[in-house]
Design an enzyme around this catalytic site. Sequence first.
Site, PDB file in Angstrom:
ATOM      1  N   CYS A   1       5.205  -6.255   1.799  1.00 39.81           N
ATOM      2  CA  CYS A   1       5.599  -4.845   1.870  1.00 39.81           C
ATOM      3  C   CYS A   1       4.835  -4.123   2.995  1.00 39.81           C
ATOM      4  CB  CYS A   1       5.411  -4.198   0.502  1.00 39.81           C
ATOM      5  SG  CYS A   1       6.373  -2.710   0.322  1.00 39.81           S
ATOM      6  N   TYR A   2       3.904  -3.225   2.667  1.00 38.94           N
ATOM      7  CA  TYR A   2       3.136  -2.553   3.720  1.00 38.94           C
ATOM      8  C   TYR A   2       2.474  -3.583   4.632  1.00 38.94           C
ATOM      9  CZ  TYR A   2      -0.473   0.304   5.955  1.00 38.94           C
ATOM     10  OH  TYR A   2      -1.281   0.920   6.883  1.00 38.94           O
TER      11      TYR A   2
ATOM     12  N   GLU B   1       4.988 -11.063  -6.441  1.00 39.61           N
ATOM     13  CA  GLU B   1       3.998 -11.229  -7.510  1.00 39.61           C
ATOM     14  C   GLU B   1       4.426 -10.626  -8.846  1.00 39.61           C
ATOM     15  OE1 GLU B   1       3.769  -9.385  -4.847  1.00 39.61           O
ATOM     16  OE2 GLU B   1       2.924  -7.402  -5.250  1.00 39.61           O
TER      17      GLU B   1
ATOM     18  N   GLY C   1       0.850  -1.186   0.000  1.00 37.73           N
ATOM     19  CA  GLY C   1       0.000   0.000   0.000  1.00 37.73           C
ATOM     20  C   GLY C   1       0.883   1.233   0.000  1.00 37.73           C
TER      21      GLY C   1
ATOM     22  N   LYS D   1      -9.384 -11.807 -17.363  1.00 34.08           N
ATOM     23  CA  LYS D   1      -9.470 -11.953 -18.828  1.00 34.08           C
ATOM     24  C   LYS D   1      -8.802 -13.237 -19.340  1.00 34.08           C
ATOM     25  CE  LYS D   1     -10.500  -9.859 -22.766  1.00 34.08           C
ATOM     26  NZ  LYS D   1     -11.746  -9.157 -23.064  1.00 34.08           N
TER      27      LYS D   1
ATOM     28  N   HIS E   1       8.158  -7.673  -3.540  1.00 31.60           N
ATOM     29  CA  HIS E   1       6.901  -8.048  -4.218  1.00 31.60           C
ATOM     30  C   HIS E   1       7.088  -9.346  -5.006  1.00 31.60           C
ATOM     31  CE1 HIS E   1       4.462  -4.501  -3.344  1.00 31.60           C
ATOM     32  NE2 HIS E   1       5.612  -3.857  -3.330  1.00 31.60           N
TER      33      HIS E   1
ATOM     34  N   SER F   1     -21.352  -8.984 -28.820  1.00 26.62           N
ATOM     35  CA  SER F   1     -20.555  -7.988 -29.554  1.00 26.62           C
ATOM     36  C   SER F   1     -19.576  -8.661 -30.505  1.00 26.62           C
ATOM     37  CB  SER F   1     -19.783  -7.114 -28.568  1.00 26.62           C
ATOM     38  OG  SER F   1     -18.690  -7.848 -28.027  1.00 26.62           O
ATOM     39  N   GLY F   2     -19.345  -9.947 -30.284  1.00 24.53           N
ATOM     40  CA  GLY F   2     -18.364 -10.640 -31.131  1.00 24.53           C
ATOM     41  C   GLY F   2     -17.010 -10.748 -30.458  1.00 24.53           C
ATOM     42  N   GLY F   3     -16.841 -10.078 -29.330  1.00 28.08           N
ATOM     43  CA  GLY F   3     -15.591 -10.178 -28.578  1.00 28.08           C
ATOM     44  C   GLY F   3     -15.559 -11.454 -27.758  1.00 28.08           C
ATOM     45  N   VAL F   4     -14.417 -11.696 -27.112  1.00 24.22           N
ATOM     46  CA  VAL F   4     -14.257 -12.963 -26.413  1.00 24.22           C
ATOM     47  C   VAL F   4     -15.182 -13.067 -25.178  1.00 24.22           C
ATOM     48  CG1 VAL F   4     -12.246 -12.186 -25.061  1.00 24.22           C
ATOM     49  CG2 VAL F   4     -12.554 -14.610 -25.506  1.00 24.22           C
ATOM     50  N   ASP F   5     -15.421 -11.952 -24.495  1.00 23.05           N
ATOM     51  CA  ASP F   5     -16.247 -12.025 -23.281  1.00 23.05           C
ATOM     52  C   ASP F   5     -17.690 -12.395 -23.596  1.00 23.05           C
ATOM     53  OD1 ASP F   5     -13.938 -11.093 -22.220  1.00 23.05           O
ATOM     54  OD2 ASP F   5     -14.684  -9.099 -21.723  1.00 23.05           O
ATOM     55  N   SER F   6     -18.309 -11.619 -24.513  1.00 19.35           N
ATOM     56  CA  SER F   6     -19.724 -11.890 -24.771  1.00 19.35           C
ATOM     57  C   SER F   6     -19.900 -13.214 -25.513  1.00 19.35           C
ATOM     58  CB  SER F   6     -20.394 -10.732 -25.516  1.00 19.35           C
ATOM     59  OG  SER F   6     -19.895 -10.607 -26.811  1.00 19.35           O
ATOM     60  N   SER F   7     -18.907 -13.608 -26.309  1.00 20.16           N
ATOM     61  CA  SER F   7     -19.030 -14.890 -27.014  1.00 20.16           C
ATOM     62  C   SER F   7     -18.902 -16.055 -26.044  1.00 20.16           C
ATOM     63  CB  SER F   7     -17.959 -15.006 -28.107  1.00 20.16           C
ATOM     64  OG  SER F   7     -18.084 -13.946 -29.017  1.00 20.16           O
TER      65      SER F   7
END
Length: 542
Positions: A105-106, A194, A78, A398, A192, A246-252
């Site tokens: 860290c924090y 990560e 943080g 994603k 960190h 929409s044709g994108g990966v999410d909505s498909s």
Amino acid sequence: MTTQTEKLSNQAEALPTKPITKSLNRQMIVILDFGSQYSELIARRIRETQVYSEVLSYRTTAEQLRQLNPKGIILSGGPNSVYDDLAPKCDREIWHLGIPILGVCYGMQLMVQQLGGGVERAKRGEYGKASLFIDDPTDLLTNVEDGATMWMSHGDSCTELPAGFEILAHTENTPCAAIADHDRKLYGVQFHPEVVHSIGGIALIRNFVYHICDCEPTWTTEAFVEESIREIKAKIGDKRVLLALSGGVDSSTLAFLLHRAIGDKLTCMFIDQGFMRKGEPERLLKIFNEQFHIPVEYVNARDRFLEQVKGVTDPEEKRRRIGHEFISVFESESQRLGPFDYLAQGTLYPDVIESADTNVDPKTGERVAVKIKSHHNVGGLPKNLRFKLVEPLRKLFKDEVRKVGKAIGLPAEIIQRHPFPGPGLAIRILGEVTAEKLNILRDADFIVRDEISKWGLYNEFWQAFAVLLPIRSVGVMGDRRTYAYPIVLRFVSSEDGMTADWSRSPYDLLEVISNRIVNEVKGVNRVVYDITSKPPGTIEWE
Ligand code: XMP
């Protein structure tokens, strides 16, 4: 004026204290966020070890955590110092829960401070890479090489360990770079693990997750698909669901998942604004209707949208009008096809943790739509159109959506498709959008995609596209002078679209693309290459 620190803390304040997951039998690691820019990244890294992880606010109480019963807790970094008056603090009872905790860290400084150790401003802060020298190679640091590079970013340091703690590792400037109380399973790292620059950071995370927290790798794509289908069936029953494709990966992916769960109770609606790339609407319909037999209601709204943007040159106004028209078409078409009980939204996990307004209906406790996904770029749906929401992807990042898409049979061309903005080519034609300019840009954009695919480079770019400028310059073709538009090639690399660099594309590729565009696309006589990174540029031109 709001300082950066205040802003980050505000973001941490807005995070939920309750998890989105309902199945409490799932093993999970909770990340308590103290305003770090890396909290989401920690969650992604944990999930890469196939263990489920969620980010919750640092205000989550020990009692809430006890009920949730995670296998482990990570306290994020943080921007504050633990001795700031307004520094975010966690519930002190969490140290007594008996759940393993890793402070980063924090998070480590807070652990040290609350358990009676000392934290002070370091004589020399440490920023960037540092070599980690290991003093105790057991549990947390197993398989982390002595001298491994770790990413540091701290101005404060632990100067005195709380009772029961010992040092696991140090760096040149930081005596307590990793610490542990093995008996209570409390751990802290000043670096960190990560971030990608921390070599061996993943090994450390795996040690924490598997050996210290005793987790099993249960967060798999297959398990997610199975569980989602069960949950969707139980939630929807024989009600009807509307989905704006929409044709994108999410909505498909969403469409495939819902179709598998509820079949013809799902209606997919595809509004063609006329701003998609060459051949794309036809291809989408072919894939859904013919290849996978998922019927799509096609709404041809091309003329309506073109009429809306006629004469509009201001980019914001253009986006606003497109968004507005989208709502209007969506509204009338959903009435025509309805009634529907649910609206399916492709909300992803970052949307959930980054948006404070979760809009819960006080009567039912369900999330309701006041916002259509931002890629449609609209401010909100009208009040009288409040659907209940079904958001099966809301737990996913994603990259996890892509894996789910692949697992349920989505074709590679959709999974790998470059991100494409909701307003489409309309914001890649600077200034006024006309049918003539749309045709020019569509043809130029097609050549770009065609060539980078032929060269086997499509997946090397985050995005690679053409932009049409509303100016003309002089050229010569054959013996004739030309006066025509320039096309800008915008090819970028990026991790998440938030920052980006211009791609160092092969000159020979650029040459072929330039030659083809100038020769094949009437109305263009010049091609230029955008060499601006983001920031200060943005990826799109409007
Ligand atoms: P910028 O241009 O802001 O874009 O650097 C960052 C990423 O977001 C995409 N983008 C959009 N995506 N609706 C979307 O869904 C939009 O209105 C929109 N505008 C930009 C852009 O393509 C890039 O991937």
